[in-house]
Design a protein around this motif. Sequence first.
Motif, PDB file in Angstrom:
ATOM      1  N   ALA A  50     -18.498   9.279 -62.934  1.00 55.36           N
ATOM      2  CA  ALA A  50     -17.738  10.323 -62.209  1.00 55.36           C
ATOM      3  C   ALA A  50     -18.452  10.736 -60.930  1.00 55.36           C
ATOM      4  N   ALA A  51     -19.780  10.893 -61.018  1.00 58.48           N
ATOM      5  CA  ALA A  51     -20.542  11.277 -59.827  1.00 58.48           C
ATOM      6  C   ALA A  51     -20.501  10.194 -58.778  1.00 58.48           C
ATOM      7  N   ILE A  52     -20.584   8.941 -59.223  1.00 57.81           N
ATOM      8  CA  ILE A  52     -20.527   7.825 -58.253  1.00 57.81           C
ATOM      9  C   ILE A  52     -19.168   7.788 -57.571  1.00 57.81           C
ATOM     10  N   GLU A  53     -18.094   8.031 -58.373  1.00 55.56           N
ATOM     11  CA  GLU A  53     -16.751   8.018 -57.768  1.00 55.56           C
ATOM     12  C   GLU A  53     -16.571   9.137 -56.758  1.00 55.56           C
ATOM     13  N   ARG A  54     -17.082  10.354 -57.116  1.00 54.56           N
ATOM     14  CA  ARG A  54     -16.975  11.464 -56.172  1.00 54.56           C
ATOM     15  C   ARG A  54     -17.730  11.181 -54.877  1.00 54.56           C
ATOM     16  N   GLU A  55     -18.934  10.623 -55.002  1.00 52.86           N
ATOM     17  CA  GLU A  55     -19.732  10.303 -53.823  1.00 52.86           C
ATOM     18  C   GLU A  55     -19.033   9.269 -52.954  1.00 52.86           C
ATOM     19  N   GLY A  56     -18.392   8.299 -53.629  1.00 55.10           N
ATOM     20  CA  GLY A  56     -17.663   7.282 -52.854  1.00 55.10           C
ATOM     21  C   GLY A  56     -16.512   7.881 -52.077  1.00 55.10           C
ATOM     22  N   ARG A  57     -15.759   8.804 -52.755  1.00 54.46           N
ATOM     23  CA  ARG A  57     -14.653   9.450 -52.031  1.00 54.46           C
ATOM     24  C   ARG A  57     -15.163  10.279 -50.863  1.00 54.46           C
TER      25      ARG A  57
END
Length: 246
Positions: free
Chosen positions: A36-43
Amino acid sequence: MNHPSRSPRPPAEAERLRAVFTEAAYDVTPSAVPLAAIEREGRRRRVRRRTAVLGAACGMLLVPLTVLVLREGVSAPVSGPSDRVRPPASSAGTSSPSPAAGKVRVVAPGERVEVAPDTEIWLTEDGKHWTEPGAPGPQFRSVIDGNLDLSKPGVSLQESGQAGSYFLSGIFNGKGEPARVEVSTLAGAVNGTALTLAGKPGWGVWYATVKVPASLTSDAGMPGVTRRVTVYDSAGGVIARQEFRS
């Protein structure tokens, strides 16, 4: 001095160490991957890159607009109310062009109007003033000396001219606001022009220019070329009318 060589470990000991390491490895539990953190950072990074691209594009668009505004400011500056050019007020001794034939013009006292070549008319509260070619100085016709009967509608007449071109003018008086002047002459009807002071003075000045063929005029003295002068109001009513020749 010679050292005794070490003998290799027996296979049983090696197998025992392998088993110990394997067991220890199984006891280690890997931490969960923070998806989830990786996805948020990517967005967040994608939005930041998109914002940077849009900002650059807007900047490229704004540069030409800024240049255009600056150029407009140099070539055509916008003036404030206090910078607007105002026409000079008419005053005595200055001359303004004559209005077109058939018009009525309100003038200031002493405002000179060029009504024909080398001919000017100006009004004051006491009457009509004018200059004309060949005259020794300004001419004057009073409206307060009693020579004009202002108690009833009327029209006066002065004529001058040469080589078939005649300048006609006079004073009219009557009730109502003048809107049109019609002058009947030997050469036909022509539109006259009226000058009047502001307010309701009850009188004004009319004038017209007409060309009359020599065959219609006499050789003896100054011929009378004016037959009738009529001053109308805006509704077509007659303010003043005078016959001068039958």
